[in-house]
Design a protein around this motif. Structure first.
Motif, short mmCIF file in Angstrom:
data_model
loop_
_atom_site.label_atom_id
_atom_site.label_comp_id
_atom_site.label_asym_id
_atom_site.label_seq_id
_atom_site.Cartn_x
_atom_site.Cartn_y
_atom_site.Cartn_z
N GLY A 9 0.83 -1.19 0.00
CA GLY A 9 0.00 0.00 0.00
C GLY A 9 0.87 1.25 0.00
N THR A 10 0.29 2.37 -0.42
CA THR A 10 1.06 3.62 -0.50
C THR A 10 0.35 4.80 0.15
OG1 THR A 10 0.11 4.17 -2.68
CG2 THR A 10 2.16 2.87 -2.66
N PHE A 11 -0.68 4.53 0.94
CA PHE A 11 -1.41 5.60 1.62
C PHE A 11 -0.47 6.42 2.51
CE2 PHE A 11 -4.26 6.64 5.40
CZ PHE A 11 -4.80 7.77 4.80
N ARG A 12 -0.56 7.73 2.40
CA ARG A 12 0.19 8.71 3.19
C ARG A 12 1.68 8.78 2.82
NH1 ARG A 12 -1.53 8.75 9.45
NH2 ARG A 12 -0.26 6.86 9.50
N LEU A 13 2.10 8.05 1.79
CA LEU A 13 3.49 8.12 1.35
C LEU A 13 3.59 9.08 0.15
CD1 LEU A 13 4.57 4.37 1.52
CD2 LEU A 13 4.48 6.09 3.34
N VAL A 17 9.77 9.45 -0.70
CA VAL A 17 9.45 8.38 0.25
C VAL A 17 8.68 7.26 -0.43
CG1 VAL A 17 8.14 7.79 2.33
CG2 VAL A 17 9.50 9.89 2.26
N VAL A 18 7.68 7.61 -1.23
CA VAL A 18 6.90 6.56 -1.90
C VAL A 18 7.69 5.92 -3.03
CG1 VAL A 18 5.68 7.99 -3.63
CG2 VAL A 18 4.58 5.95 -2.71
N ILE A 19 8.53 6.71 -3.70
CA ILE A 19 9.40 6.13 -4.74
C ILE A 19 10.30 5.06 -4.12
CG2 ILE A 19 11.30 6.60 -6.33
CD1 ILE A 19 10.05 9.36 -6.84
N ASP A 20 10.92 5.39 -3.00
CA ASP A 20 11.82 4.44 -2.35
C ASP A 20 11.07 3.21 -1.85
OD1 ASP A 20 13.90 6.18 -2.84
OD2 ASP A 20 13.94 7.00 -0.80
N SER A 21 9.89 3.42 -1.28
CA SER A 21 9.11 2.31 -0.75
C SER A 21 8.72 1.33 -1.87
CB SER A 21 7.86 2.81 -0.04
OG SER A 21 7.07 1.74 0.43
N VAL A 22 8.19 1.86 -2.95
CA VAL A 22 7.77 1.00 -4.07
C VAL A 22 8.98 0.35 -4.72
CG1 VAL A 22 6.64 0.96 -6.33
CG2 VAL A 22 5.63 2.27 -4.45
N ARG A 31 4.63 -7.68 -6.22
CA ARG A 31 4.16 -7.44 -7.58
C ARG A 31 2.77 -6.81 -7.63
NH1 ARG A 31 8.69 -7.58 -8.20
NH2 ARG A 31 9.97 -8.78 -9.66
N ALA A 32 2.16 -6.56 -6.48
CA ALA A 32 0.87 -5.85 -6.42
C ALA A 32 1.08 -4.53 -5.70
CB ALA A 32 -0.17 -6.70 -5.70
N ILE A 33 0.61 -3.46 -6.31
CA ILE A 33 0.80 -2.11 -5.77
C ILE A 33 -0.55 -1.40 -5.73
CG2 ILE A 33 2.01 0.09 -6.05
CD1 ILE A 33 4.00 -1.47 -7.88
N ASP A 34 -0.84 -0.78 -4.60
CA ASP A 34 -2.13 -0.09 -4.41
C ASP A 34 -1.89 1.40 -4.20
OD1 ASP A 34 -5.20 -0.57 -3.39
OD2 ASP A 34 -4.23 1.05 -2.29
N THR A 35 -2.59 2.21 -5.00
CA THR A 35 -2.53 3.65 -4.85
C THR A 35 -3.93 4.23 -5.04
OG1 THR A 35 -1.44 5.69 -5.60
CG2 THR A 35 -1.88 4.04 -7.29
N ALA A 36 -4.05 5.54 -5.14
CA ALA A 36 -5.35 6.18 -5.30
C ALA A 36 -5.14 7.61 -5.76
CB ALA A 36 -6.14 6.16 -3.98
N TYR A 39 -4.32 10.05 -2.99
CA TYR A 39 -3.02 9.91 -2.33
C TYR A 39 -2.00 10.90 -2.89
CZ TYR A 39 -4.72 5.32 -0.66
OH TYR A 39 -5.43 4.29 -0.09
N ASP A 40 -2.27 11.42 -4.08
CA ASP A 40 -1.37 12.38 -4.73
C ASP A 40 0.04 11.81 -4.89
OD1 ASP A 40 -0.72 14.81 -5.96
OD2 ASP A 40 -0.14 15.75 -4.07
N ASN A 41 0.10 10.52 -5.25
CA ASN A 41 1.42 9.91 -5.44
C ASN A 41 1.47 8.99 -6.67
OD1 ASN A 41 0.13 7.54 -4.67
ND2 ASN A 41 1.10 7.42 -2.66
N GLU A 42 0.44 9.06 -7.51
CA GLU A 42 0.40 8.17 -8.67
C GLU A 42 1.61 8.39 -9.58
OE1 GLU A 42 -4.28 7.30 -9.63
OE2 GLU A 42 -3.56 9.35 -9.92
N ALA A 43 2.01 9.63 -9.78
CA ALA A 43 3.16 9.91 -10.65
C ALA A 43 4.44 9.30 -10.09
CB ALA A 43 3.32 11.41 -10.85
N GLU A 44 4.60 9.40 -8.78
CA GLU A 44 5.79 8.83 -8.15
C GLU A 44 5.76 7.30 -8.20
OE1 GLU A 44 5.39 12.95 -6.97
OE2 GLU A 44 3.98 11.29 -6.91
N VAL A 45 4.58 6.72 -8.00
CA VAL A 45 4.45 5.27 -8.14
C VAL A 45 4.80 4.85 -9.56
CG1 VAL A 45 2.80 3.35 -8.15
CG2 VAL A 45 2.77 5.00 -6.27
N GLY A 46 4.31 5.61 -10.53
CA GLY A 46 4.62 5.32 -11.92
C GLY A 46 6.11 5.39 -12.22
N LYS A 47 6.77 6.37 -11.63
CA LYS A 47 8.22 6.50 -11.82
C LYS A 47 8.96 5.31 -11.23
CE LYS A 47 12.25 9.29 -10.48
NZ LYS A 47 12.99 8.88 -11.70
N ALA A 48 8.58 4.93 -10.02
CA ALA A 48 9.24 3.79 -9.37
C ALA A 48 9.08 2.53 -10.20
CB ALA A 48 8.68 3.60 -7.97
#
Length: 267
Positions: A9-13, A17-22, A31-36, A39-48
């Motif tokens: 999960g990536t809530f509150r990251l 911080v979220v890039i490093d976590s993912v 291999r499963a990643i949850d965002t929303a 959360y205002d972190n979709e772009a960072e999740v995408g980068k990771a």
């Protein structure tokens, strides 16, 4: 169709911080990643994800539509924006994040738009989050039996959501547990600690294994690589029937996610 049992999960990251976590999670084998959207972190999740080198085909990616985007003319455009941020042409699962506050957007409208997003190939599966039994019944009526891949709800040893869990089990609606560790509260519980000591495990592994053995999917988050790795090992921990029974006694209706304007009439 099967929702992965274990993800991150990536809530509150946010931000790095979220890039490093993912990034750490993907290196460790998640291999499963949850965002929303909210959360205002979709772009960072995408980068990771892009920087990880893990093929998109190996990932199960979930995002959630925020309440401001429920209207028929907003939902699909907002999902397309999410896809751009995530650097993908589809997500594997798209959820309605909360029921529409005050019923501002009728449930058949936003569920219909979500079903259309699936028909367009923007998401492989659809589902809901924070839905009560009655709202889940309405969602099923709107899109058809079997179309709801999961209902993602707060569920942990201190909030076991038994009415919803029992109804969902009887009616074939899979549950995904979020806040499975109750922001760390259950890790201090004497019962959890005792079981962990007896099993040679960590309290976190015990709480996560409990949810897995009850059949829920889980999406714990962490900013620490060692915790991400340790959490994964919960999949190999087998609790006894007595362990499960003792954890059942911890239910106290302790709800942590209750944003004022969004809260439905909980079961």
């Amino acid at each position: 169709m099967s929702i992965p049992a274990f993800g991150i999960g990536t809530f509150r990251l946010k931000d790095q911080v979220v890039i490093d976590s993912v990034s750490n999670a993907l290196e460790l084998g998640y291999r499963a990643i949850d965002t929303a959207q909210i959360y205002d972190n979709e772009a960072e999740v995408g980068k990771a994800i892009a920087d990880s080198g893990v093929p998109r085909s190996e990932l199960f990616l979930t995002t959630k539509i925020w309440v401001d985007n429920f209207a028929r003319d907003k939902l699909i455009p907002s999902l397309k924006t999410s896809l751009e941020k995530l650097r993908t042409d589809h997500v594997d699962l798209c959820l309605i994040h909360w029921p529409s506050p005050g019923g501002a957007v009728p449930l058949p409208e936003f569920m219909g738009a979500l079903a259309e997003a699936k028909a367009q190939g923007l998401t492989k599966h659809i589902g809901v989050s924070n839905f009560t039994i009655d709202l889940t019944k309405q969602a099923v009526a709107a899109v058809g039996a079997g179309a709801i891949a999961t209902n993602q709800v707060e569920l942990h040893p201190y909030l076991q959501n038994r009415k919803l869990a029992d109804w969902s089990r009887r009616n074939g609606v899979h549950l995904t547990s979020y806040m499975t560790l109750a922001y760390g509260e259950v890790l201090k519980d004497p019962v959890i600690i005792r079981i962990a000591n007896e099993r040679g495990a960590t309290p976190a592994q015990v709480a996560l294994a409990w949810a897995l053995q009850l059949g829920y999917s889980i999406i714990p988050s962490s900013t620490r690589r060692e915790n991400l790795q340790s959490n994964l090992q919960a999949q190999q921990l087998k609790l006894s029937a007595d362990d499960i029974a003792h954890i059942a006694t911890l239910d106290r209706g302790r709800r942590l996610a209750a944003p004022a304007r969004l809260v439905p009439d909980w079961d």
